[in-house]
Design an enzyme around this catalytic site. Structure first.
Site, PDB file in Angstrom:
ATOM      1  N   ASN A 153     -10.858  18.340  -8.229  1.00  0.00           N
ATOM      2  CA  ASN A 153     -11.288  19.632  -7.512  1.00  0.00           C
ATOM      3  C   ASN A 153     -12.838  19.740  -7.742  1.00  0.00           C
ATOM      4  OD1 ASN A 153     -11.823  22.546  -7.267  1.00  0.00           O
ATOM      5  ND2 ASN A 153      -9.454  22.429  -7.000  1.00  0.00           N
ATOM      6  N   CYS A 212      -1.554  23.430  -3.309  1.00  0.00           N
ATOM      7  CA  CYS A 212      -1.435  24.638  -2.994  1.00  0.00           C
ATOM      8  C   CYS A 212      -0.887  24.877  -1.354  1.00  0.00           C
ATOM      9  CB  CYS A 212      -2.953  25.241  -2.721  1.00  0.00           C
ATOM     10  SG  CYS A 212      -3.940  24.358  -1.960  1.00  0.00           S
ATOM     11  N   GLU A 230      -6.450  16.933  -4.261  1.00  0.00           N
ATOM     12  CA  GLU A 230      -5.751  16.082  -3.087  1.00  0.00           C
ATOM     13  C   GLU A 230      -6.394  15.767  -1.940  1.00  0.00           C
ATOM     14  OE1 GLU A 230      -2.732  19.224  -5.094  1.00  0.00           O
ATOM     15  OE2 GLU A 230      -4.751  19.309  -4.109  1.00  0.00           O
ATOM     16  N   CYS A 258      -2.926  22.174   0.909  1.00  0.00           N
ATOM     17  CA  CYS A 258      -2.627  20.877   0.669  1.00  0.00           C
ATOM     18  C   CYS A 258      -1.392  20.535   0.878  1.00  0.00           C
ATOM     19  CB  CYS A 258      -3.258  20.457  -0.851  1.00  0.00           C
ATOM     20  SG  CYS A 258      -4.909  20.750  -1.038  1.00  0.00           S
ATOM     21  N   HIS A 315     -10.290  20.206  -2.764  1.00  0.00           N
ATOM     22  CA  HIS A 315      -9.333  20.132  -3.940  1.00  0.00           C
ATOM     23  C   HIS A 315      -9.065  18.937  -4.170  1.00  0.00           C
ATOM     24  CE1 HIS A 315      -7.366  24.327  -2.502  1.00  0.00           C
ATOM     25  NE2 HIS A 315      -8.666  24.366  -2.916  1.00  0.00           N
TER      26      HIS A 315
END
Length: 189
Positions: free
Chosen positions: A81, A118, A94, A121, A92
């Site tokens: 992140n 989140c 991911e 994502c 982020h």
């Protein structure tokens, strides 16, 4: 030149730390296929947590991710992140790992993330065809696992105690930043 990590090298925290910090494109110089095949799901999760630690050490949100090819178990993407570091709301763990992996067929991959994804994502992963997501922390944050499963993604939980403790510390130290990362700048406490 022979890679440093080979079939005879033990899988240690130091080896996993080197994997976390070396650019993905250079990993073949660090480890050979025999070493890579010995890495367990828990080892890949440790790499994701070490990337989360990197973000925390940089002043950011401690979330890291690793993407592997399911057939070869080679790492094809890694990221952490960088919301704070790059002043970008959707960098982020991911998304950084997916950006690192590039334009590939994600249906043959597994994404390891240090924290439950989140909403953004969790929507992106099935959209890009990720076949499997392994989550390292549903203690501090959860809720998108059902969405991922509804979209056909296999979801496994391998909680990592160090990652859980790191995120809990971050949340206590930076509640506003944690809310911003998960819900945006308009989120209320």
């Amino acid at each position: 030149m022979q890679p440093l990590l080979n079939e005879n090298t033990p899988v240690t925290e130091s080896a996993l730390n080197a994997i976390a910090h070396m650019p993905t494109a250079s990993l073949s110089a660090l480890m050979d296929d025999a070493f890579t095949r010995r890495l367990s799901d828990a080892d890949f999760m440790r790499v994701a947590v070490l990337l989360a630690q990197k973000s925390y050490d940089e002043g950011g949100c401690p979330i890291g991710a690793v993407i592997i090819d399911n057939a070869t178990r080679r790492i094809v993407g890694k990221g952490h992140n960088t919301l704070v570091q790059e002043s970008h709301p959707y960098n982020h763990g991911e998304t950084a790992a997916m950006r690192d992996a590039g334009r590939l067929d994600f249906s043959q991959t597994t994404l390891f993330t240090s924290l439950s994804p989140c909403d953004i994502c969790a929507t992106l992963l099935p959209m890009r065809g990720v076949a499997r997501v392994v989550i390292g922390d549903v203690t501090n944050a959860s809720g998108t696992e059902a969405l991922l499963r509804e979209k056909g993604v296999q979801v496994d939980i391998i909680e990592d105690a160090q990652g859980i403790a790191l995120y809990a510390r971050f949340r206590a130290e930076n509640p506003a930043l944690e809310r911003e990362d998960w819900k945006g700048v308009v989120a209320k406490g």
